[in-house]
Write a protein that holds these residues in place. Structure first.
Motif, PDB file in Angstrom:
ATOM      1  N   ALA B  22     -36.645  -0.039  -6.787  1.00 13.72           N
ATOM      2  CA  ALA B  22     -36.578  -0.812  -5.838  1.00 13.72           C
ATOM      3  C   ALA B  22     -36.068  -2.206  -5.979  1.00 13.72           C
ATOM      4  O   ALA B  22     -35.096  -2.880  -5.556  1.00 13.72           O
ATOM      5  CB  ALA B  22     -37.752  -1.123  -5.080  1.00 13.72           C
ATOM      6  N   ALA B  23     -36.778  -2.766  -7.289  1.00 14.24           N
ATOM      7  CA  ALA B  23     -36.355  -4.287  -7.734  1.00 14.24           C
ATOM      8  C   ALA B  23     -34.841  -4.255  -8.417  1.00 14.24           C
ATOM      9  O   ALA B  23     -34.037  -4.936  -8.163  1.00 14.24           O
ATOM     10  CB  ALA B  23     -37.323  -4.817  -8.720  1.00 14.24           C
ATOM     11  N   ALA B  24     -34.647  -3.197  -8.931  1.00 16.31           N
ATOM     12  CA  ALA B  24     -33.211  -2.867  -9.380  1.00 16.31           C
ATOM     13  C   ALA B  24     -32.098  -2.668  -7.986  1.00 16.31           C
ATOM     14  O   ALA B  24     -30.885  -3.515  -8.513  1.00 16.31           O
ATOM     15  CB  ALA B  24     -32.941  -1.623 -10.369  1.00 16.31           C
ATOM     16  N   ASN B  25     -32.584  -2.193  -7.078  1.00 23.16           N
ATOM     17  CA  ASN B  25     -31.473  -1.918  -6.210  1.00 23.16           C
ATOM     18  C   ASN B  25     -31.508  -3.317  -5.531  1.00 23.16           C
ATOM     19  O   ASN B  25     -30.240  -3.757  -4.946  1.00 23.16           O
ATOM     20  CB  ASN B  25     -32.226  -1.062  -4.874  1.00 23.16           C
ATOM     21  CG  ASN B  25     -32.272   0.228  -5.294  1.00 23.16           C
ATOM     22  OD1 ASN B  25     -31.748   0.571  -6.157  1.00 23.16           O
ATOM     23  ND2 ASN B  25     -33.059   1.125  -4.509  1.00 23.16           N
ATOM     24  N   ALA B  30     -28.347  -8.163  -4.377  1.00 20.55           N
ATOM     25  CA  ALA B  30     -28.129  -9.794  -4.294  1.00 20.55           C
ATOM     26  C   ALA B  30     -26.780  -9.972  -4.960  1.00 20.55           C
ATOM     27  O   ALA B  30     -25.992 -10.712  -4.694  1.00 20.55           O
ATOM     28  CB  ALA B  30     -29.144 -10.353  -5.133  1.00 20.55           C
ATOM     29  N   THR B  31     -26.542  -9.294  -6.031  1.00 14.13           N
ATOM     30  CA  THR B  31     -25.135  -9.319  -6.625  1.00 14.13           C
ATOM     31  C   THR B  31     -23.966  -9.307  -5.854  1.00 14.13           C
ATOM     32  O   THR B  31     -22.976  -9.984  -5.864  1.00 14.13           O
ATOM     33  CB  THR B  31     -25.087  -8.285  -7.997  1.00 14.13           C
ATOM     34  OG1 THR B  31     -26.276  -8.544  -8.624  1.00 14.13           O
ATOM     35  CG2 THR B  31     -23.888  -8.731  -8.773  1.00 14.13           C
ATOM     36  N   PRO B 111     -19.797   3.049  -2.057  1.00 22.89           N
ATOM     37  CA  PRO B 111     -19.543   1.889  -2.346  1.00 22.89           C
ATOM     38  C   PRO B 111     -20.074   0.745  -1.289  1.00 22.89           C
ATOM     39  O   PRO B 111     -19.722   0.965  -0.231  1.00 22.89           O
ATOM     40  CB  PRO B 111     -17.879   1.623  -2.373  1.00 22.89           C
ATOM     41  CG  PRO B 111     -17.465   2.837  -2.137  1.00 22.89           C
ATOM     42  CD  PRO B 111     -18.560   3.920  -1.800  1.00 22.89           C
ATOM     43  N   ILE B 112     -20.560  -0.420  -1.843  1.00 25.47           N
ATOM     44  CA  ILE B 112     -21.088  -1.623  -0.945  1.00 25.47           C
ATOM     45  C   ILE B 112     -20.499  -2.670  -1.047  1.00 25.47           C
ATOM     46  O   ILE B 112     -20.837  -3.669  -0.614  1.00 25.47           O
ATOM     47  CB  ILE B 112     -22.693  -1.310  -1.010  1.00 25.47           C
ATOM     48  CG1 ILE B 112     -23.112  -1.772  -2.518  1.00 25.47           C
ATOM     49  CG2 ILE B 112     -23.328  -0.349  -0.566  1.00 25.47           C
ATOM     50  CD1 ILE B 112     -24.413  -2.193  -2.750  1.00 25.47           C
ATOM     51  N   SER B 113     -19.375  -2.678  -1.823  1.00 26.06           N
ATOM     52  CA  SER B 113     -18.904  -4.091  -2.354  1.00 26.06           C
ATOM     53  C   SER B 113     -18.142  -4.645  -0.906  1.00 26.06           C
ATOM     54  O   SER B 113     -17.464  -3.676  -0.231  1.00 26.06           O
ATOM     55  CB  SER B 113     -18.012  -4.215  -3.413  1.00 26.06           C
ATOM     56  OG  SER B 113     -17.143  -3.100  -3.345  1.00 26.06           O
ATOM     57  N   GLY B 114     -18.188  -5.693  -0.762  1.00 24.74           N
ATOM     58  CA  GLY B 114     -17.650  -6.190   0.430  1.00 24.74           C
ATOM     59  C   GLY B 114     -18.381  -6.193   1.887  1.00 24.74           C
ATOM     60  O   GLY B 114     -17.842  -6.699   2.919  1.00 24.74           O
ATOM     61  N   LEU B 115     -19.310  -5.430   1.853  1.00 23.66           N
ATOM     62  CA  LEU B 115     -20.150  -5.342   2.914  1.00 23.66           C
ATOM     63  C   LEU B 115     -21.012  -6.694   3.325  1.00 23.66           C
ATOM     64  O   LEU B 115     -21.442  -7.475   2.450  1.00 23.66           O
ATOM     65  CB  LEU B 115     -21.225  -4.384   2.711  1.00 23.66           C
ATOM     66  CG  LEU B 115     -20.570  -2.798   2.901  1.00 23.66           C
ATOM     67  CD1 LEU B 115     -21.995  -2.024   2.817  1.00 23.66           C
ATOM     68  CD2 LEU B 115     -19.778  -2.523   4.225  1.00 23.66           C
TER      69      LEU B 115
END
Lengths: 134, 238
Positions: B22-25, B30-31, B111-115
């Motif tokens: 969970a911490a890694a997620n 955050a990134t 993919p979650i970039s741009g969300l």
């Protein structure tokens, strides 16, 4: 029945520790379990009997210590336990309460058998250490 | 300290592995700079309908996506995709909750970039999902009036861990004989800090306040701190 996932985690944690210490079998796994978790001890015991199969814990006993839920008032410092139905407001002064115990879910220790002959140098060290000092 | 022969100290939280994932997620979110909402409720509380209404209100304003968790079927993912929003279905088989590893695996394929906002709709269940941190920044619990006013008292852990409690189906309050005030009081009792909204995702009543709050949360990428919280039953000012 998330107790299965919980039991599997308990067995894995015990297994890793026992192997790290070169233990041959695990006799007891001591667990601290708060009452403000979503885990039912009886269901966990049942799940544990399934999860322990084919592991170093196959004959182990899961020793569960129940930790009751306790809250402390952030203002008047009174401590209390839930009576029937949780209410996180102080009976004395009406301010919110902070949960100080009851959320525990921790493997405290394991008790193991190390049937294998211990390395003689370890034994010798112990002998030296146990000699009385004059 | 430990004198019993053969006793080895362990001192490890049982959910340690899940907490690490969970911490890694959380770090990954955050990134990427997005807010992740873990949406939980009992089966039938109206999570998906509420999510559809929420998406319609936020679409065009924010980039959204949804991860759906269910035991079987991809019916919920289909409903979300029908709105033109990307959705990924996790079917857990028999597992009654999502865990951090399932979400991590989904992220490899989705993919979650741009969300701006990723909603994770958890398996309908008021017990098990409460124990499993997914790495989310916002925990929302939906409770419909038809479930009965006593539910927060019966499932206190779930309600206690929520940032927001949405009391849904208020249009059914009279028909189901539920006392809305009693339900609100019970939520407050088990979670003095929760932000509570009473609404109906079908009629739209009360949705405005929730949407406004969520817009703020998405812009902040965090749970907004509300003034005057925990005000009920408070004693004299300090």
């Amino acid at each position: 029945m998330h107790e299965i996932s919980i039991a599997e985690s308990i067995v894995q944690i015990a297994e890793a520790k026992a192997r790290e210490q070169n233990a041959q079998s695990i006799q007891i796994i001591k667990l601290r379990l708060g009452t403000f978790t979503t885990i039912v001890p009886e269901a966990l015991q049942f799940a544990f009997e399934i999860a322990r199969q084919d592991t170093l814990s196959c004959n182990a006993q899961l020793d569960i210590e129940i930790v009751p839920m306790t809250m402390r008032c952030v203002v008047c410092d009174a401590t209390m336990q839930p009576v029937c139905g949780l209410c996180l407001f102080c009976e004395q002064c009406g301010f919110p309460l902070k949960i100080i115990s009851g959320e525990e879910l921790q493997v405290e220790y394991i008790e193991v058998d190390s049937e294998k002959e211990e390395a003689p140098w370890n034994r010798r060290q112990d002998e030296f250490r146990s000699r009385p000092m004059y | 300290m430990e004198s019993t022969p053969g006793r080895i100290s362990v001192q490890t939280h049982v959910l340690n592995a899940n907490q690490q994932t969970a911490a890694a997620n959380r770090e990954r979110f955050a990134t990427e700079g997005l807010l992740v909402m873990n949406l939980m409720s009992a089966p039938g509380a109206g999570k998906t309908t509420l999510l559809e209404a929420t998406i319609k209100a936020l679409q065009g304003q924010f980039q959204l996506a949804v991860i759906e968790g269910d035991l079987q079927t991809d019916l919920d993912a289909q409903r979300i995709e029908a709105l033109g929003v990307r959705a990924y279905q996790i079917t857990t088989g028999t597992v009654c909750h999502l865990d951090a590893r399932m979400v991590a695996r989904a992220l490899d394929a989705f993919p979650i970039s741009g969300l701006d906002l990723l909603v994770v709709e958890n398996v309908g269940n008021l017990i098990c999902p409460a124990s499993f941190d997914l790495g989310e920044g916002l925990r929302v619990v939906v409770c419909s009036v038809a479930e009965g006013a006593e539910k927060p008292k019966k499932y206190p852990v779930m309600f206690n861990k929520a940032n927001v409690v949405l009391i849904n189906k208020i249009d059914l309050a009279a028909a189901s004989g539920a006392d809305l005030n009693e339900l609100m009081t019970n939520v407050r009792d088990v979670n003095p800090d929760a932000t509570i909204f009473a609404l109906s995702s079908r009629t739209g009543e009360g949705m405005g306040a929730w949407i406004h709050w969520l817009q703020q949360a998405v812009e902040l990428r965090a749970v907004p701190v509300m003034a005057g919280m925990s005000s009920r039953r408070l004693g004299p000012a300090l």
